[in-house]
Motif scaffolding. Structure first.
Motif, PDB file in Angstrom:
ATOM      1  N   LEU A  73      -1.234   6.612  -1.993  1.00 64.18           N
ATOM      2  CA  LEU A  73      -1.431   5.166  -1.952  1.00 64.18           C
ATOM      3  C   LEU A  73      -0.803   4.528  -3.184  1.00 64.18           C
ATOM      4  O   LEU A  73      -0.930   5.031  -4.304  1.00 64.18           O
ATOM      5  CB  LEU A  73      -2.931   4.844  -1.896  1.00 64.18           C
ATOM      6  N   LYS A  74      -0.092   3.420  -2.995  1.00 69.43           N
ATOM      7  CA  LYS A  74       0.557   2.742  -4.107  1.00 69.43           C
ATOM      8  C   LYS A  74      -0.486   2.159  -5.054  1.00 69.43           C
ATOM      9  O   LYS A  74      -1.481   1.575  -4.638  1.00 69.43           O
ATOM     10  CB  LYS A  74       1.462   1.627  -3.567  1.00 69.43           C
ATOM     11  N   PHE A  75      -0.230   2.354  -6.338  1.00 65.30           N
ATOM     12  CA  PHE A  75      -1.170   1.839  -7.336  1.00 65.30           C
ATOM     13  C   PHE A  75      -1.091   0.329  -7.402  1.00 65.30           C
ATOM     14  O   PHE A  75      -0.008  -0.252  -7.501  1.00 65.30           O
ATOM     15  CB  PHE A  75      -0.857   2.442  -8.705  1.00 65.30           C
ATOM     16  N   ASN A  76      -2.269  -0.292  -7.347  1.00 66.34           N
ATOM     17  CA  ASN A  76      -2.344  -1.751  -7.409  1.00 66.34           C
ATOM     18  C   ASN A  76      -3.109  -2.151  -8.667  1.00 66.34           C
ATOM     19  O   ASN A  76      -4.333  -1.979  -8.735  1.00 66.34           O
ATOM     20  CB  ASN A  76      -3.038  -2.303  -6.163  1.00 66.34           C
ATOM     21  N   PRO A  77      -2.424  -2.650  -9.696  1.00 66.79           N
ATOM     22  CA  PRO A  77      -3.131  -3.000 -10.941  1.00 66.79           C
ATOM     23  C   PRO A  77      -4.221  -4.038 -10.739  1.00 66.79           C
ATOM     24  O   PRO A  77      -5.211  -4.060 -11.469  1.00 66.79           O
ATOM     25  CB  PRO A  77      -2.018  -3.543 -11.848  1.00 66.79           C
ATOM     26  N   ALA A  78      -4.065  -4.896  -9.745  1.00 68.46           N
ATOM     27  CA  ALA A  78      -5.070  -5.946  -9.513  1.00 68.46           C
ATOM     28  C   ALA A  78      -6.384  -5.375  -9.025  1.00 68.46           C
ATOM     29  O   ALA A  78      -7.433  -6.012  -9.146  1.00 68.46           O
ATOM     30  CB  ALA A  78      -4.544  -6.963  -8.500  1.00 68.46           C
ATOM     31  N   ALA A  79      -6.336  -4.148  -8.447  1.00 73.18           N
ATOM     32  CA  ALA A  79      -7.561  -3.541  -7.925  1.00 73.18           C
ATOM     33  C   ALA A  79      -8.247  -2.656  -8.941  1.00 73.18           C
ATOM     34  O   ALA A  79      -9.289  -2.068  -8.639  1.00 73.18           O
ATOM     35  CB  ALA A  79      -7.232  -2.716  -6.677  1.00 73.18           C
ATOM     36  N   ALA A  80      -7.689  -2.526 -10.147  1.00 77.56           N
ATOM     37  CA  ALA A  80      -8.298  -1.672 -11.169  1.00 77.56           C
ATOM     38  C   ALA A  80      -9.630  -2.252 -11.605  1.00 77.56           C
ATOM     39  O   ALA A  80      -9.735  -3.445 -11.934  1.00 77.56           O
ATOM     40  CB  ALA A  80      -7.364  -1.536 -12.370  1.00 77.56           C
ATOM     41  N   LYS A  87       2.353  14.929   0.785  1.00 76.06           N
ATOM     42  CA  LYS A  87       1.180  14.093   1.037  1.00 76.06           C
ATOM     43  C   LYS A  87       1.439  12.671   0.570  1.00 76.06           C
ATOM     44  O   LYS A  87       1.836  12.448  -0.579  1.00 76.06           O
ATOM     45  CB  LYS A  87      -0.047  14.663   0.314  1.00 76.06           C
ATOM     46  N   LEU A  88       1.212  11.742   1.462  1.00 76.85           N
ATOM     47  CA  LEU A  88       1.407  10.341   1.118  1.00 76.85           C
ATOM     48  C   LEU A  88       0.401   9.901   0.052  1.00 76.85           C
ATOM     49  O   LEU A  88      -0.778  10.244   0.115  1.00 76.85           O
ATOM     50  CB  LEU A  88       1.250   9.470   2.365  1.00 76.85           C
ATOM     51  N   GLN A 102       0.809  -1.212   0.000  1.00 77.02           N
ATOM     52  CA  GLN A 102       0.000   0.000   0.000  1.00 77.02           C
ATOM     53  C   GLN A 102       0.850   1.273   0.000  1.00 77.02           C
ATOM     54  O   GLN A 102       0.361   2.335  -0.359  1.00 77.02           O
ATOM     55  CB  GLN A 102      -0.930   0.019   1.225  1.00 77.02           C
ATOM     56  N   LEU A 103       2.080   1.164   0.403  1.00 71.83           N
ATOM     57  CA  LEU A 103       3.015   2.282   0.402  1.00 71.83           C
ATOM     58  C   LEU A 103       4.390   1.768  -0.003  1.00 71.83           C
ATOM     59  O   LEU A 103       4.707   0.589   0.172  1.00 71.83           O
ATOM     60  CB  LEU A 103       3.110   2.918   1.795  1.00 71.83           C
TER      61      LEU A 103
END
Length: 255
Positions: free
Chosen positions: A77-84, A74-75, A58-59
């Motif tokens: 959130l890490k991009f997660n291709p599986a959640a697209a 500002k933090l 997530q980070l």
């Protein structure tokens, strides 16, 4: 902005393992700055185990380093291709249990008043299956004798805007295929906003429809006036004999 999973546990981990400011952590996890301060003071989230956002994808460590070096950073959130596309669910619309018994009535209404809608569009509007729609179209449904057509918008199964959009789409598809719409079908394509702004058309009773221009005669207004004067004269209208003629006839009969 998307928030991390297990926000409070993530905030606990960031407070315990980094020097990021309370404001930055609060913005990242979607909590109030005072709650983050309470976590640091041991008054909030007591007994909650920290959730490592780096290990759980997530980070990134680079993002944490940037936030520690710059209090204004500002933090993200890490991009997660599986959640697209995770929010887009496929399949029929969910219908509450209290309204499922009214669903066949709404399908019957759509089939009757909007036959241009496809089975897929109806299934999406009211949350049903194509075999159910087909059985109602063919009137082979087990409860077809007791069903009454009811507007799905009135039942709360769909929105009026969704129904209008589906009808417009079906009409556009029919026009592209070369189909000809009837007058009733064109009137159904009027949106709710347009129908509310339109003035009500005066309706003529069917018993006198077509007789609004009917007149007793085809003459001019002068001739009509003369005829009315003649009608007012009762003697001329009934062509009654005068009294003198009656006396002459009586005298002749005595001779």
């Amino acid at each position: 902005m998307a928030k991390p999973l297990m926000a409070k546990a993530t905030a606990v981990w960031l407070v315990d393992n980094t020097t990021i400011s309370f404001k930055q952590i609060a913005d990242f996890v979607g909590m109030h700055e005072l709650e983050i301060q309470g976590i640091a003071d041991g008054e909030v989230a007591v007994g909650v185990k920290g959730f490592d956002p780096v290990a759980n994808n997530q980070l990134t460590q680079d993002e944490i380093d940037k936030a520690q070096a710059n209090p204004l950073h500002k933090l993200k959130l890490k991009f997660n291709p599986a959640a697209a596309g995770e929010e887009k669910r496929r399949g029929p619309r969910y219908t509450p249990l209290s309204k499922r018994q009214d669903r066949p009535n709404s399908i019957l209404w759509l089939v009757k008043f909007h036959p241009e809608l496809s089975d897929g569009q109806i299934a999406k509007l009211v949350g049903t299956t194509k075999p159910t729609i087909q059985s109602i179209r063919e009137r082979t449904h087990w409860n077809i004798a007791n069903m009454q057509p009811i507007d799905p918008v009135a039942l709360g199964l769909c929105k009026q805007s969704e129904l209008d959009a589906a009808v417009q789409k079906a009409a556009a598809k029919k026009a592209a295929e070369g189909g000809v719409m009837s007058d009733d079908e064109r009137r159904k394509l009027v949106s709710t906003e347009q129908s509310l702004e339109m003035d009500a058309e005066p309706k003529i009773p069917s018993a006198i429809e077509g007789l609004e221009t009917f007149t007793l005669g085809g003459g001019s207004s002068d001739e009509d006036g003369k005829k009315e004067e003649d009608i007012r004269d009762a003697d001329s209208f009934f062509n009654l004999p005068s009294g003198g003629d009656d006396e002459d006839e009586d005298e002749d009969s005595r001779l």
